[in-house]
Design an enzyme around this catalytic site. Structure first.
Site: not given
Ligand code: FUB
Length: 324
Positions: A16, A223
């Site tokens: 991320d 997301e």
């Molecule tokens: O790294 C945890 C979660 O996985 C993140 O918040 C999302 O965007 C995905 O990458």
């Protein structure tokens, strides 16, 4: 030395990556994946992160430096676990680290911590940001100084539970032909520590001006929002989750609406894909992650970067992660 399309660091698992240029250098704010053999499920229980390490590079071919632990959950009074994808911003001579985590009731909220240095250490606020929820904060400080926070993620990130702006545990995603759930945006207060307004749901439209539907999994928001400006336009980019792509939509205002434009990156090794886009020394770069360093284990990821290019009309030229 850092190399494009290679893990930026190999001594810890990272994911991320939110990249920014601060003090003339590239600073990368990633999640820190922990090694464990626990369950892997749609709720994201495998992502058990507890702290943040900030990375930096003097240049794109310089070594990538890990500045060590910048914030740990044991120092954040409101957090019970899972410190997921962070972002950072600079304003008021202060660096702000925004991060999602589960509160003591297991509900994801957004927090903020401050430092006088881009690499931290960061001092957290006592409570989460009032009115915030879900995951994956990304902050744009616009040219006029107004800052906007973008956030939200489905499934493990709980965004579908917030369709009425309050948490309803029974809520699920809308029907396939209904408009998809959009990410949220809110103006930040001038001190960057609170929201100035109730978060607004962002509209992502197709080329005919109709909302992208929940069943359109190649294009709907899942997301990992990111906002950058290019030639005066606002580019909202994000992950499509179930179809594992990075895509983008363009608008004339920081709050949208945004019109879907196309793909940025094809699926990587591993379930999640999450990114940021930054201009550095006249070139544009995509920071992203995959699970290549662990042979495909979803919660053991590594951050990478590669150059990103636009065509003459301002479209991002789509990329394949394992081709130059
Ligand atoms: O790294 C945890 C979660 O996985 C993140 O918040 C999302 O965007 C995905 O990458």
């Amino acid at each position: 030395m850092a190399k494009q399309n290679e893990p930026l660091v190999t001594h810890i698992y990272t994911a991320d990556p939110s990249a920014h240029v601060f003090e003339g250098k590239l600073y990368i704010y990633p999640s820190h994946d922990l090694e464990h053999d626990g369950e892997d499920n749609d709720n994201g229980d495998q992502y058990k992160m507890e702290d943040y390490h900030i990375l930096s590079m003097d240049d794109v071919d310089a070594p990538c430096v890990d500045h060590g632990e910048a914030l740990h959950m044991k120092d954040v009074p409101w957090v019970s676990g899972q410190m997921w994808a962070p972002d950072a911003a600079f304003k008021n001579d202060t660096y702000y680290l925004y991060f999602p985590a589960r509160d003591k009731d297991g509900i994801f909220r957004l927090g903020v911590a401050t430092s006088k240095r881009p690499e931290g250490p960061f001092v957290p606020q006592e409570s989460h940001i009032l009115g915030s929820f879900s995951i994956d904060p990304a902050v744009l400080v616009d040219d006029d100084g107004q800052a906007y926070i973008y956030f939200g993620g489905l499934w493990g990130g709980q965004l579908e539970k917030w369709q009425t702006n309050s948490y309803v545990n029974d809520f699920v995603e809308p029907a396939a032909d209904a408009p998809a759930i959009g990410p949220r945006v809110a103006q930040l207060s001038d001190d960057m520590l609170s929201l100035k307004e109730i978060p607004l749901e962002i509209q992502i439209l197709d080329e005919d001006g109709k909302p992208i539907t929940a069943g359109d999994e190649d294009r709907r928001y899942f997301e990992g929002p990111w906002m950058h400006k290019y030639n005066g336009k606002y580019y909202l980019s994000y992950s499509t989750g179930t179809t594992h792509m990075l895509v983008y939509a363009v608008g004339d205002s920081p709050k949208g609406p945004f019109t879907y434009k196309g793909k940025i990156l094809d699926p990587v090794i591993g379930w999640t894909t999450h990114h940021s886009i930054v201009e550095f020394k006249g070139k544009w770069y995509l920071f992203y992650h995959d699970s290549s360093m662990s042979g495909g284990v979803n919660h053991k990821r590594c951050v990478k970067f590669r150059e990103l290019q636009y065509d003459a009309e301002g479209n991002i030229i789509p990329m394949k992660p394992y081709e130059d």
